[in-house]
Design a protein around this motif. Structure first.
Motif, mmCIF file in Angstrom:
data_model
loop_
_atom_site.group_PDB
_atom_site.id
_atom_site.type_symbol
_atom_site.label_atom_id
_atom_site.label_comp_id
_atom_site.label_asym_id
_atom_site.label_seq_id
_atom_site.Cartn_x
_atom_site.Cartn_y
_atom_site.Cartn_z
ATOM 1 N N MET A 1 0.837 -1.190 0.000
ATOM 2 C CA MET A 1 0.000 0.000 0.000
ATOM 3 C C MET A 1 0.873 1.241 0.000
ATOM 4 O O MET A 1 1.802 1.357 0.787
ATOM 5 N N SER A 2 0.577 2.186 -0.904
ATOM 6 C CA SER A 2 1.406 3.389 -0.934
ATOM 7 C C SER A 2 0.611 4.577 -0.394
ATOM 8 O O SER A 2 -0.617 4.619 -0.485
ATOM 9 N N ALA A 3 1.343 5.532 0.172
ATOM 10 C CA ALA A 3 0.687 6.709 0.725
ATOM 11 C C ALA A 3 0.111 7.555 -0.419
ATOM 12 O O ALA A 3 0.521 7.426 -1.570
ATOM 13 N N THR A 4 -0.861 8.385 -0.079
ATOM 14 C CA THR A 4 -1.444 9.291 -1.064
ATOM 15 C C THR A 4 -0.354 10.186 -1.650
ATOM 16 O O THR A 4 0.439 10.738 -0.908
ATOM 17 N N PRO A 5 -0.302 10.314 -2.994
ATOM 18 C CA PRO A 5 0.737 11.179 -3.563
ATOM 19 C C PRO A 5 0.535 12.638 -3.142
ATOM 20 O O PRO A 5 -0.592 13.099 -3.007
ATOM 21 N N THR A 6 1.628 13.315 -2.933
ATOM 22 C CA THR A 6 1.573 14.724 -2.529
ATOM 23 C C THR A 6 2.036 15.585 -3.709
ATOM 24 O O THR A 6 2.679 15.074 -4.635
ATOM 25 N N PRO A 7 1.773 16.898 -3.677
ATOM 26 C CA PRO A 7 2.329 17.778 -4.707
ATOM 27 C C PRO A 7 3.854 17.646 -4.769
ATOM 28 O O PRO A 7 4.443 17.682 -5.858
#
Ligand code: HEM
Length: 131
Positions: free
Chosen positions: A1-7
Motif C-alpha cells: 500500500m502506498s501513501a497518497t501522492p503529494t504535490p
C-alpha cells in the motif's frame, strides 16, 4: 500500500530550488519595492533566506519536514506581522511566483492549478493592512 501522492512527489526538491531562485531573482529585478521589505532591506534577497523559503516549500508541499524541524512551526501570519502587506504587495508577490513558475513545465496542469490557488489563498491571508 502506498501513501497518497503529494504535490511534492510530482515536483521534487530540484524544481523547488529552481523556483525559489527565479522567484527572488524576479523580485529583485521587477518588484524592487517588495524586495526592499526583506532583510537586509536593500532590495537583495540573501542565500540564507532563499534556502529557508525553499525548505519551507518542500515541507508545505508534503516532502521532508526539515524546515519545521529546524525552525519550528511556520506560523506564517506571525512571522509576517512586522511586514506591511496590503493588496499591492500581495499581488506583487503573486506576480513573482507566477513568473517563476511560467518557465518550468513542471509547474503546469493540475500542479499549477493547485499552486496558483494555494499561493493566492496564503498571500491573501497574510494581508495585514489596506493598500
Ligand atoms: C504576500 C506577500 C508577502 C510578503 C510581502 C512577504 C514577505 C516576507 C518577508 C519580509 C520575510 C522575511 C525574510 C527574512 O527574514 O529574511 C518573509 C519570510 C517568509 N515568507 Fe513571506 N511574504 C509574503 C508572502 C508569503 C507567502 C504567500 C508565503 C508562503 C506560501 C510566505 C512564506 C514565507 C516563509 C516560509 C518565510 C521564511 C520564514 C523564516 O524566516 O523562516 N510568504 N516573507
Amino acid at each position: 500500500m502506498s501513501a497518497t501522492p503529494t504535490p511534492y512527489d510530482a515536483i521534487g526538491t530540484p524544481a523547488i530550488i529552481g523556483l525559489v531562485e527565479r522567484f527572488y531573482d524576479h523580485m529583485e529585478s521587477a518588484e524592487p519595492e517588495l524586495a526592499r521589505l526583506h532583510p537586509p532591506f536593500d532590495g537583495t534577497i540573501p542565500a540564507a533566506a532563499r534556502e529557508r523559503f525553499a525548505l519551507f516549500l518542500v515541507g508545505w508541499l508534503g516532502g521532508p519536514q526539515t524546515y519545521t524541524e529546524q525552525h519550528g512551526h511556520p506560523r506564517l501570519r506571525m512571522r509576517h506581522a512586522t511586514v506591511p502587506i496590503g493588496g499591492q504587495m500581495r499581488d506583487a508577490w503573486l506576480r513573482c511566483m507566477a513568473a517563476a513558475m511560467d518557465v518550468d513545465p513542471t509547474f503546469t496542469g493540475p500542479v499549477r492549478d493547485f499552486l496558483d490557488s494555494r499561493f493566492a489563498e496564503v498571500a491573501d491571508f497574510l494581508r495585514n493592512r489596506e493598500g
